[in-house]
Design a protein around this motif. Structure first.
Motif: not given
Length: 771
Positions: A405-432
């Motif tokens: 979805q982010g790649i389509r928003t950027a409209g480019s195959q080589n954007p600068v893609f920011l994954l913010d707050e990666i340490d705030k992720m969690s996991a449950d029965f729907r997968g990790d």
């Protein structure tokens, strides 16, 4: 078989071969060949015709000419403009070149002529019938010669002559024709001709099949086109435009407007055909339409050109951010390598640091410096794997994951893609989701990233990934292993002042509709705001306080009709109220049992007072100040070390049986943990037991072992900055932390005295003030 030997001129042929009984025109231009013809015309008009092995050879030698050829009679000779001679010859019979008697001015050869044998065996008769039948079939399939010619050929009764006539009508390679000419015996010649005709028939049958298949396909396409055009015409007459047809045409049009990989084009065409054949009211048609929209809108091959001007990129980064040298240096290194090679994969940078130090804005600045598109997604609270990889199309309301979805928003195959707050992720029965991110951030496999919804591999290797986190220990280890970690420790007081002057103050003045003449910050105001009203590693609260000052100034200017407001360190409290924070300050005189430690927190460094009291008792060790388990263990280790070295330190070896020891760290409401206060607590205990005071202008950090070794700890830069802010002049650090001193700003390093120690004895020697 009768042979007749004679010597006649030789005419070498290029790319053509003459059989006996064959009448043909030849164009002769080479001097040797013309001389040979003239010689033949002077005598009996007979000439030997033999083919060259290589048609490109202009001056063939004896070994470059086939030895078997045809003796021919020159029937007619015509001189053409340009020196070329056109000659009509008739092949008489085969002959073999025995010897080249002359080479200049033309080839004169001695030959053996072969008379055609008249053989009437059953084998020859059978071969003759087979050849005739195959030739008839070949004529029907190839349609290269008229039926009249077929009649004139099959009426020939002599088998040898028949074979030569058929061979002269076939379009064969020179090697195949020469093989037939080499066959002196009639039976052998017919056998070779059978084999060649059989092969030609197979090729013609295959050509026929291919032509039929192509014609059918063309007829089908033309028929479909014709019917579709008829349908459009009928609909136009009725004024009833079919929405489905228009929609399908639109998808086909979009497919031609952009370039797609081959497998994607194939998939899109397949889905368009499915949509075209599907009844309009079927629910699945909406699913196909959404799927086609996604396939057509993703930038499969679209990318932006990187700005590879290193000095311009460096200038952009410096204009946007003050400090942060390591991150800037890494980006400029990447751009330099990209300038040298196009195959470089995008790096995966993980910016780890406390809130407000500019991690997110730095990623935006990187995109601006490289002239790439920028896209950001926040991973805080994400606990479903489908958020990354998408849902299968069988689910209602399925969509691709947030990556595509982010790649389509950027409209480019080589954007600068920011994954913010990666340490705030969690996991449950729907997968990790962190496990799903492994494929996204692994340089070895992200060139074929597979989304459950799209179901086609997408190349993410050109993306420049920037990941942010507040703390490293919450990031899963396999994910951390694939990233390049750059720690952003926070800003020094001097850096904060510079950031406020360059960025925060002008921005807030502008946002609040003021001018630089209307609000004036005197020298020392920003420093007081930083020291007394904020306690953070970043500059977020500093910006809020500056905004607060701008708001209150704006009100005074509007309400009291004043032209300018001056904010000084003296009148600051009238705007912001009483100071909110009190920075820990050092003792003014040397104290017994009071040591100054250094602590690291998520909002920066601070100094930590450690107090020890000795009381009469039974050897009980009490620890207070809301200490964590690791810190309690460090206190026990330090206490055990003091007991083991009691005699050397001049302490009563039985002290632990007669006294209770109480270790306390002030600010008890704040939880404290970690091994770095080990040497601080041990020093305070030693001072309390010996009665020797500890230097008041010295602070220390380091982990202690039972044998008194001092081990390295983390957060050196933040701890040293906090000590400097509190007025400390001397600092004890573990020797192995020497490498971390490079991160400390030079002006602060020069104003402090550092002691690098390996053992607790060295700590006591530097810390205790002995008379």
């Amino acid at each position: 078989m009768a042979k007749n030997r004679r010597t006649i001129p030789l005419l070498p042929l290029r790319g053509i071969l003459v059989f006996p009984y064959m009448i043909i025109h030849l164009d002769v231009g080479r001097e040797k060949s013309i001389s040979a013809l003239e010689e033949a015309m002077v005598h009996d008009r007979l000439i030997m015709l033999a083919t060259q092995r290589d048609a490109q050879d202009d001056k063939p030698e004896a070994e470059d000419i086939f030895s078997i050829g045809t003796v021919a009679e020159v029937k007619q000779l015509l001189k053409l403009p340009g020196g070329t001679i056109r000659v009509l010859v008739e092949g008489l019979h085969r002959a073999e070149i025995i010897e080249y008697t002359e080479q200049e001015p033309f080839y004169q050869v001695e030959i053996d002529e072969f008379d055609e044998e008249d053989v009437k065996t059953p084998e020859v008769e059978a071969l003759t019938r087979t050849v005739v039948h195959q030739f008839e079939q070949w004529v029907k399939l190839s349609k290269k010669i008229p039926p009249e010619t077929l009649v004139s050929v099959v009426v020939v009764e002599e088998p040898g002559r028949l074979a030569d006539l058929i061979a002269s009508h076939l379009s064969l390679k020179i090697e195949d024709k020469q093989a037939l000419l080499d066959a002196i015996g009639v039976a052998e010649r017919l056998e070779r001709l059978c084999e060649i005709l059989g092969r030609e028939m197979e090729i013609l049958e295959l050509e026929k099949k291919i032509n039929v298949r192509v014609r059918k396909q063309m007829e089908k396409t033309q028929k479909e086109y014709y019917l579709r055009e008829q349908l459009k015409a009928i609909q136009k007459e009725l004024g009833d435009k079919d929405d489905r047809t228009a929609e399908v045409d639109e998808y086909r049009q979009r497919l031609t407007e952009k370039e797609f990989p081959e497998d994607v084009t194939e998939k899109i065409n397949k889905e368009i055909e499915r949509l075209e054949k599907m009844p309009p009211m079927v629910a699945e048609s909406a699913v196909i339409r959404t799927y086609l929209d996604w396939l057509l809108s993703l930038p499969w091959l679209d990318r932006t050109e990187d700005r590879l001007d290193i000095s311009l990129a460096e200038q952009t980064l410096d204009n946007d951010h003050y400090g942060l040298e390591k991150v800037k240096e890494r980006i400029l290194e990447y751009l330099s390598v990209r300038k040298l090679t196009e195959t470089m994969k995008g790096p995966i940078l993980c910016l780890v640091g406390p809130p407000g130090v500019g991690k997110t804005s730095l990623a935006r600045s990187i995109a601006r410096s490289m002239e790439r598109k920028f896209v950001r997604i926040s991973l805080g609270g994400v606990r479903d794997e489908a958020e990354i990889r998408g849902h299968r199309r069988t689910y209602v309301g399925a969509l691709p994951g947030r990556i595509l979805q982010g790649i389509r928003t950027a409209g480019s195959q080589n954007p600068v893609f920011l994954l913010d707050e990666i340490d705030k992720m969690s996991a449950d029965f729907r997968g990790d989701p962190s496990a799903a991110l492994l494929e996204v951030l692994d340089p070895e496999q992200n060139n074929t990233f597979s989304d459950h919804y799209i179901e086609l591999p997408f190349d993410l290797s050109k993306v420049l990934w920037v990941v942010t986190a507040n703390v490293m220990h919450n990031i899963p280890r396999p994910l951390l292993d694939r990233m390049e970690v750059i720690s952003i420790a926070g800003y020094t007081e001097e850096e904060k002042i510079e950031i406020a002057k360059r960025y925060l103050v002008p921005k807030q003045i502008r946002d609040h509709g003021l001018t630089e003449k209307q609000i004036v910050f005197s020298e020392g105001t920003l420093q007081k705001v930083i020291r007394d009203y904020t306690r953070e590693a970043g500059v977020r609260n500093l910006e809020r306080n500056i905004a607060n000052l701008c708001r209150k100034s704006a009100r005074k200017i509007v309400q009291n009709d004043r032209s300018a407001i001056k904010i000084t360190a003296q009148n600051l409290h009238t705007f912001l109220g009483a100071p909110k924070y009190r920075h820990s300050q050092v003792e003014t005189s040397h104290q017994v049992g009071v040591a100054t430690g250094m602590a690291w927190t998520e909002v920066g460094g601070d100094i930590l007072g450690t107090e020890v009291s000795i009381m009469k008792g039974k050897g009980k060790l009490t620890l207070t100040g809301q200490l964590g388990e690791v810190m309690r263990e460090s206190a026990q280790a330090g206490f055990s070390y003091i007991r083991s070295r009691a005699e050397e330190l001049g302490i009563d070896p039985e002290f632990y049986e007669k006294n209770d020891i109480h270790i306390h760290l002030p600010e008890g409401a704040i939880p404290k943990d970690g091994p770095s206060a080990g040497i601080t607590m041990a020093t305070a205990v030693a001072s309390a037991l010996t009665g020797i005071p500890i230097r008041s202008d010295l602070s220390m950090t380091g982990e202690i072992t039972l044998r008194g070794r001092v081990l390295p700890v983390g957060g050196i830069k933040e701890k040293v900055l906090a000590a400097h802010r509190a007025g400390i002049k001397r600092i004890i650090l573990p020797k192995e932390n020497k490498r971390d001193m490079d991160d400390i700003p030079g002006n602060i390093k020069r104003s402090l005295e550092f002691y690098l120690v390996e053992h607790m004895d060295e700590v006591l020697e530097k810390a205790l003030v002995r008379e």
